[in-house]
Structure formats: structure tokens, C-alpha cells
Design a protein around this motif. Structure first.
Motif, PDB file in Angstrom:
ATOM      1  N   ARG A   1       0.738  -1.029   0.047  1.00  0.00           N
ATOM      2  CA  ARG A   1      -0.129  -0.041  -0.014  1.00  0.00           C
ATOM      3  C   ARG A   1       0.981   1.278   0.136  1.00  0.00           C
ATOM      4  O   ARG A   1       0.506   2.158  -0.752  1.00  0.00           O
ATOM      5  CB  ARG A   1      -0.778   0.017   1.377  1.00  0.00           C
ATOM      6  N   TYR A   2       1.729   1.441   0.948  1.00  0.00           N
ATOM      7  CA  TYR A   2       2.500   2.709   0.984  1.00  0.00           C
ATOM      8  C   TYR A   2       3.812   2.382   1.704  1.00  0.00           C
ATOM      9  O   TYR A   2       3.937   1.115   2.485  1.00  0.00           O
ATOM     10  CB  TYR A   2       1.855   3.717   1.551  1.00  0.00           C
ATOM     11  N   GLY A   3       4.899   3.364   1.799  1.00  0.00           N
ATOM     12  CA  GLY A   3       6.074   3.130   2.725  1.00  0.00           C
ATOM     13  C   GLY A   3       6.513   4.333   3.263  1.00  0.00           C
ATOM     14  O   GLY A   3       5.854   5.439   2.811  1.00  0.00           O
ATOM     15  N   TYR A   4       7.257   4.354   4.350  1.00  0.00           N
ATOM     16  CA  TYR A   4       7.632   5.768   4.842  1.00  0.00           C
ATOM     17  C   TYR A   4       9.241   5.443   5.524  1.00  0.00           C
ATOM     18  O   TYR A   4       9.449   4.124   5.848  1.00  0.00           O
ATOM     19  CB  TYR A   4       6.818   6.064   5.972  1.00  0.00           C
ATOM     20  N   ALA A   5      10.058   6.599   5.646  1.00  0.00           N
ATOM     21  CA  ALA A   5      11.250   6.209   6.215  1.00  0.00           C
ATOM     22  C   ALA A   5      11.633   7.523   6.957  1.00  0.00           C
ATOM     23  O   ALA A   5      11.293   8.516   6.590  1.00  0.00           O
ATOM     24  CB  ALA A   5      12.226   5.686   5.193  1.00  0.00           C
ATOM     25  N   SER A   6      12.475   7.557   8.000  1.00  0.00           N
ATOM     26  CA  SER A   6      12.864   8.453   8.816  1.00  0.00           C
ATOM     27  C   SER A   6      14.403   8.208   8.983  1.00  0.00           C
ATOM     28  O   SER A   6      14.893   7.052   9.351  1.00  0.00           O
ATOM     29  CB  SER A   6      12.184   8.397  10.145  1.00  0.00           C
ATOM     30  N   ARG A   7      15.040   9.353   8.771  1.00  0.00           N
ATOM     31  CA  ARG A   7      16.645   9.174   8.665  1.00  0.00           C
ATOM     32  C   ARG A   7      17.091  10.650   9.348  1.00  0.00           C
ATOM     33  O   ARG A   7      17.253  11.579   8.532  1.00  0.00           O
ATOM     34  CB  ARG A   7      17.243   9.000   7.277  1.00  0.00           C
ATOM     35  N   THR A   8      17.081  10.584  10.738  1.00  0.00           N
ATOM     36  CA  THR A   8      17.345  12.003  11.252  1.00  0.00           C
ATOM     37  C   THR A   8      18.609  11.790  12.385  1.00  0.00           C
ATOM     38  O   THR A   8      18.793  10.844  12.918  1.00  0.00           O
ATOM     39  CB  THR A   8      16.088  12.283  12.016  1.00  0.00           C
ATOM     40  N   HIS A   9      19.160  12.831  12.788  1.00  0.00           N
ATOM     41  CA  HIS A   9      20.161  12.711  13.647  1.00  0.00           C
ATOM     42  C   HIS A   9      20.643  14.327  13.862  1.00  0.00           C
ATOM     43  O   HIS A   9      20.331  15.140  13.326  1.00  0.00           O
ATOM     44  CB  HIS A   9      21.418  11.979  13.225  1.00  0.00           C
TER      45      HIS A   9
ATOM     46  N   ARG B   1      26.472  19.029   6.696  1.00  0.00           N
ATOM     47  CA  ARG B   1      27.317  18.991   5.415  1.00  0.00           C
ATOM     48  C   ARG B   1      27.342  20.655   5.001  1.00  0.00           C
ATOM     49  O   ARG B   1      26.308  21.144   5.222  1.00  0.00           O
ATOM     50  CB  ARG B   1      26.870  18.135   4.253  1.00  0.00           C
ATOM     51  N   GLN B   2      28.308  20.850   4.389  1.00  0.00           N
ATOM     52  CA  GLN B   2      28.306  22.523   4.012  1.00  0.00           C
ATOM     53  C   GLN B   2      28.502  22.257   2.418  1.00  0.00           C
ATOM     54  O   GLN B   2      28.492  23.331   1.894  1.00  0.00           O
ATOM     55  CB  GLN B   2      29.722  23.155   4.524  1.00  0.00           C
ATOM     56  N   ASP B   3      28.405  20.946   1.784  1.00  0.00           N
ATOM     57  CA  ASP B   3      28.735  21.012   0.496  1.00  0.00           C
ATOM     58  C   ASP B   3      27.311  20.714  -0.262  1.00  0.00           C
ATOM     59  O   ASP B   3      27.143  21.194  -1.551  1.00  0.00           O
ATOM     60  CB  ASP B   3      29.733  20.218  -0.045  1.00  0.00           C
ATOM     61  N   VAL B   4      26.465  20.176   0.403  1.00  0.00           N
ATOM     62  CA  VAL B   4      25.187  19.323  -0.023  1.00  0.00           C
ATOM     63  C   VAL B   4      24.133  19.703   1.033  1.00  0.00           C
ATOM     64  O   VAL B   4      24.434  19.633   2.125  1.00  0.00           O
ATOM     65  CB  VAL B   4      25.350  17.979  -0.595  1.00  0.00           C
ATOM     66  N   ASP B   5      22.743  19.628   0.636  1.00  0.00           N
ATOM     67  CA  ASP B   5      21.730  19.589   1.691  1.00  0.00           C
ATOM     68  C   ASP B   5      21.348  18.221   2.181  1.00  0.00           C
ATOM     69  O   ASP B   5      21.946  17.152   1.819  1.00  0.00           O
ATOM     70  CB  ASP B   5      20.626  20.463   1.072  1.00  0.00           C
ATOM     71  N   ALA B   6      20.529  18.208   3.302  1.00  0.00           N
ATOM     72  CA  ALA B   6      19.989  17.059   3.630  1.00  0.00           C
ATOM     73  C   ALA B   6      19.531  16.200   2.472  1.00  0.00           C
ATOM     74  O   ALA B   6      19.486  14.901   3.001  1.00  0.00           O
ATOM     75  CB  ALA B   6      19.042  17.302   4.835  1.00  0.00           C
ATOM     76  N   LEU B   7      18.954  16.461   1.803  1.00  0.00           N
ATOM     77  CA  LEU B   7      18.373  15.728   0.744  1.00  0.00           C
ATOM     78  C   LEU B   7      19.448  14.913  -0.040  1.00  0.00           C
ATOM     79  O   LEU B   7      19.380  13.541   0.089  1.00  0.00           O
ATOM     80  CB  LEU B   7      17.765  16.664  -0.257  1.00  0.00           C
ATOM     81  N   TRP B   8      20.500  15.355  -0.406  1.00  0.00           N
ATOM     82  CA  TRP B   8      21.654  14.720  -1.079  1.00  0.00           C
ATOM     83  C   TRP B   8      22.332  13.993  -0.239  1.00  0.00           C
ATOM     84  O   TRP B   8      23.214  12.908  -0.530  1.00  0.00           O
ATOM     85  CB  TRP B   8      22.519  15.672  -1.968  1.00  0.00           C
TER      86      TRP B   8
ATOM     87  N   PRO C   1      18.881  23.116   2.674  1.00  0.00           N
ATOM     88  CA  PRO C   1      17.782  22.703   3.596  1.00  0.00           C
ATOM     89  C   PRO C   1      18.150  21.703   4.706  1.00  0.00           C
ATOM     90  O   PRO C   1      19.177  20.764   4.371  1.00  0.00           O
ATOM     91  CB  PRO C   1      16.708  21.956   2.693  1.00  0.00           C
ATOM     92  N   ASP C   2      17.992  21.840   5.881  1.00  0.00           N
ATOM     93  CA  ASP C   2      18.286  21.028   6.791  1.00  0.00           C
ATOM     94  C   ASP C   2      17.233  19.959   7.064  1.00  0.00           C
ATOM     95  O   ASP C   2      17.608  18.754   7.656  1.00  0.00           O
ATOM     96  CB  ASP C   2      18.305  21.880   8.327  1.00  0.00           C
ATOM     97  N   LEU C   3      16.019  20.201   6.691  1.00  0.00           N
ATOM     98  CA  LEU C   3      15.010  19.300   6.837  1.00  0.00           C
ATOM     99  C   LEU C   3      14.345  19.024   5.645  1.00  0.00           C
ATOM    100  O   LEU C   3      14.061  19.970   4.814  1.00  0.00           O
ATOM    101  CB  LEU C   3      13.900  19.646   7.762  1.00  0.00           C
ATOM    102  N   VAL C   4      14.132  17.979   4.999  1.00  0.00           N
ATOM    103  CA  VAL C   4      13.493  17.701   3.775  1.00  0.00           C
ATOM    104  C   VAL C   4      12.265  16.497   4.038  1.00  0.00           C
ATOM    105  O   VAL C   4      12.569  15.494   4.684  1.00  0.00           O
ATOM    106  CB  VAL C   4      14.229  17.141   2.634  1.00  0.00           C
ATOM    107  N   TRP C   5      10.944  16.937   3.320  1.00  0.00           N
ATOM    108  CA  TRP C   5      10.045  15.786   3.356  1.00  0.00           C
ATOM    109  C   TRP C   5       9.860  15.474   1.853  1.00  0.00           C
ATOM    110  O   TRP C   5       9.702  16.396   1.023  1.00  0.00           O
ATOM    111  CB  TRP C   5       8.762  16.421   3.640  1.00  0.00           C
ATOM    112  N   ALA C   6      10.163  14.266   1.710  1.00  0.00           N
ATOM    113  CA  ALA C   6      10.015  13.897   0.098  1.00  0.00           C
ATOM    114  C   ALA C   6       9.014  12.753  -0.021  1.00  0.00           C
ATOM    115  O   ALA C   6       8.865  11.895   0.880  1.00  0.00           O
ATOM    116  CB  ALA C   6      11.552  13.483  -0.490  1.00  0.00           C
TER     117      ALA C   6
ATOM    118  N   LEU D   1      13.961  13.433   6.433  1.00  0.00           N
ATOM    119  CA  LEU D   1      15.394  13.422   6.378  1.00  0.00           C
ATOM    120  C   LEU D   1      15.666  14.927   7.116  1.00  0.00           C
ATOM    121  O   LEU D   1      15.238  16.028   6.812  1.00  0.00           O
ATOM    122  CB  LEU D   1      15.832  13.805   4.979  1.00  0.00           C
ATOM    123  N   CYS D   2      16.548  14.816   8.078  1.00  0.00           N
ATOM    124  CA  CYS D   2      16.894  15.908   8.796  1.00  0.00           C
ATOM    125  C   CYS D   2      18.211  15.651   9.844  1.00  0.00           C
ATOM    126  O   CYS D   2      18.464  14.440  10.369  1.00  0.00           O
ATOM    127  CB  CYS D   2      15.887  16.259   9.889  1.00  0.00           C
TER     128      CYS D   2
END
Length: 344
Positions: free
Chosen positions: A155-163, A168-175, A209-214, A228-229
Motif C-alpha cells: 500500500r505505501y512506505g515511509y522512512a525516517s533518517r534523522t540525527h 554538511r556544507q557542500d550538499v543539503d540534507a536531501l543529497w 535545507p536542513d529538513l526535507v520531506w520527500a 530527512l533531517c
């Protein structure tokens, strides 16, 4: 095994926080011979020399690729430098006839990923991308369950990856964070998203971005939502696949039971719904270090000349394509973006 089997000569580029683990694995691997380590930092090179008691008459320590690129005995190169440097270095290594194991993401541009994949094919050399989670015993076992109909209709899925960091200073939380969960969902579903959407918030560094909802939307309508945060003290590494008969949960922080199958479904009773068949099952998984499995697979590929479809350059290109589209959605404040199909 015959005693005369030649060890694979390895050069490692980059020994930062993750690169040191490549040194540990290949330095101690019975089928590998560590020939050189390259890093811009003299301090990191010195730390490696001391930590692994390296003999500099056998392992060259260099500050740039040019100094070692034609060193005698090289069979393969491990690319653990920042992703922005990958394309020219990997292309050069492949043209010199070396096999390449690259950290994820392969590059920051899907077209460059495809070019490198085609170049590896032309040169008849192996190109493996370190999407480490695809070699994780829990993900491997989860793949079997996800494709076995045990969950019923997905039906659906979800994931949390936080800490709380590292920031990072070269990419955002998404990458920085999303590629792991996208890789797992793609693998478990055997599909690639056709549409994506992302929104984010910036607090620490302008433009990153420090926080991303994708959201990932797959061809069959299945949707997965990612949280992602790197600004959240509540460390989570949790991914869930929900079906009509139960849920499959990969919780990396649960050391006793990282992979669980939660059984349960609804039964119609009059006008209502009654939950039935509820139970929890801890799934047994192999005890193995995922990164060591990546190293083993890479060395095996070189010896057998058989490519690894699980984490090839093509898979790397598909993941970078999805990330690029999520980035575009992020820039456009959550607009749904269609993911163009890549062609090998």
C-alpha cells in the motif's frame, strides 16, 4: 585456492570519515594488495600510516592522483573523494584500464553517471557503486520478504533518517541522506519512481535545507514518504513497507531486532473493521559487515568479469536522476516532478 593467485592491486583515493573503512577492509583482505593511499591532507595520511602500521616501501602515501595514477601493479581504484570530483577521476581511471569502486553518489549529474557506465562497458572494466545498504543483511532479507507476497498487496512506505549532525556544507540534507532509503525502496519494490515531490526548511546555512520531506511515486501507484533531517537529536534509521497483510520494518537502531515482520489485517464485521491476526516476528539475518560484503563483491567481480546488477553504474545513474528531480521539486516549493526515463 592456489597459492599463486595474484592479489588485486588497490589504490584508495580519499581517507576521510568513511574512506578509512575502505583502508581497513582492503588492507586486511586476503585477496587484495593495498598499493597506495591518496589524500590532500598530510594529517589524514599520517593517521592512516600510524593506525594500520603501513610500510611506506609497500604502500605509497600521496597527496594527489597524478603521483600514483600509473603506479605498477594497479588493478583497481576505490573512489572515496567528494562526489563533485568523481567524474574526471573515475573517467581517467577507467581509461587507464582500472576497475573502479565508487562511493555514492556516483556523480551529481545523471548524464555523467551514464557516460561513466558506458565507458566502463567499452573498457571492459567493472564499475561498482557503494550503495552500502543494498548489501546490508537486513535489506537482503527484506528484499525476499517484500517480493514474496507475505505482506499482501503493498500500500505505501515511509522512512525516517534523522540525527543531530553531521551537518554538511557542500550538499543539503536531501543529497546527504535520501539516497539510502530511495535505494532500499527501489530494491524492495523492483521499480523506479516516475514522479517525485519534496519540500524543505532551512535554518543553519542559506540555500541548504536542513529538513526535507520527500515523496516517491512509483509506476503502480505505491508511494513512499521520507523524513530527512540533520537537526534532530532523535536519531532514527527506520524504514517501513506496509501491505494489506502486515508491515516489514527495518530499524537500524534496534540492534536486537533490526528486521521485523508485523502481521495483522482488518476483517469486516457489520459496518466496522476488526483487526485480526496480529503478531510480531523477528526475522533472522546474517551477521556480516555490509562494507566488507561490498569489498568481497568488488574483488569477485574483477576475478569473474561478471557485473553486479544490484549496484552498478546504471543503478547509480537512476538514483542520481531521482535525487536531481527531488532537488528540482525542492527548488520549486514542492511541485510534483516527472522523472525522465534513462536509457542505457
Amino acid at each position: 585456492m592456489g597459492e599463486d593467485v595474484k592479489k588485486t592491486g588497490i589504490v584508495i583515493l580519499g581517507v576521510g570519515r568513511w574512506g578509512v573503512h575502505w583502508v581497513r577492509n582492503f588492507f586486511h583482505h586476503p585477496q587484495a594488495e593495498l598499493l597506495a593511499i591518496v589524500d590532500l591532507s598530510a594529517q589524514r595520511l599520517a593517521e592512516c600510516r600510524e593506525k594500520f602500521h603501513l610500510d611506506e616501501t609497500k604502500v605509497v602515501l600521496a597527496k594527489d592522483w597524478e603521483a600514483v595514477r600509473q603506479l605498477k601493479g594497479i588493478d583497481a581504484v576505490v573512489m572515496a573523494t567528494p562526489a563533485s570530483t568523481h567524474y574526471p577521476l573515475i573517467a581517467d581511471a577507467l581509461r587507464l584500464g582500472y576497475h573502479v569502486l565508487a562511493e555514492k553518489p556516483l556523480t551529481l549529474d545523471p548524464s555523467e553517471c551514464l557516460e561513466l557506465t558506458r565507458l566502463a562497458q567499452q573498457q571492459q572494466r567493472q564499475l561498482l557503486v557503494d550503495h552500502t545498504y543494498l548489501f546490508h543483511p537486513a535489506v537482503e532479507r527484506g528484499r525476499q520478504v517484500a517480493r514474496s507476497q507475505q505482506l499482501g498487496e503493498l500500500r505505501y512506505g515511509y522512512a525516517s533518517r534523522t540525527h543531530l549532525g553531521p551537518v554538511r556544507q557542500d550538499v543539503d540534507a536531501l543529497w546527504d541522506l535520501a539516497i539510502h532509503d530511495i535505494a532500499i525502496f527501489n530494491d524492495w519494490l523492483g521499480q523506479i519512481p516516475t514522479q517525485v515531490q519534496a519540500r524543505g526548511s532551512v535554518w543553519l546555512q542559506e540555500g541548504l535545507p536542513d529538513l526535507v520531506w520527500a515523496t516517491l511515486i512509483y509506476p503502480n501507484g505505491f508511494q513512499a514518504n521520507l523524513h530527512l533531517c540533520w537537526l534532530n537529536p532523535d536519531k532514527q534509521r527506520r524504514l517501513c513497507l506496509v501491505g494489506t497483510q502486515g508491515s516489514l520494518i527495518f530499524d537500524e537502531m534496534n540492534l536486537q531486532a533490526p528486521l521485523m515482520l508485523q502481521h495483522g489485517y482488518f476483517q469486516k464485521q457489520g459496518e466496522g473493521f476488526i483487526p485480526v491476526g496480529q503478531s510480531s516476528e523477528v526475522l533472522e539475518i546474517e551477521a556480516a559487515e555490509p562494507l566488507k560484503k561490498v569489498c568481497d563483491r568488488f574483488l569477485q567481480m574483477i576475478r569473474s568479469q561478471e557485473t553486479c546488477s544490484l549496484s552498478s553504474g546504471w543503478v547509480g545513474a537512476q538514483l542520481v536522476q531521482v535525487l536531481s528531480c527531488l532537488s528540482l521539486s525542492l527548488q520549486r516549493q514542492g511541485e510534483i516532478i516527472f522523472v525522465p526515463q534513462l536509457h542505457q
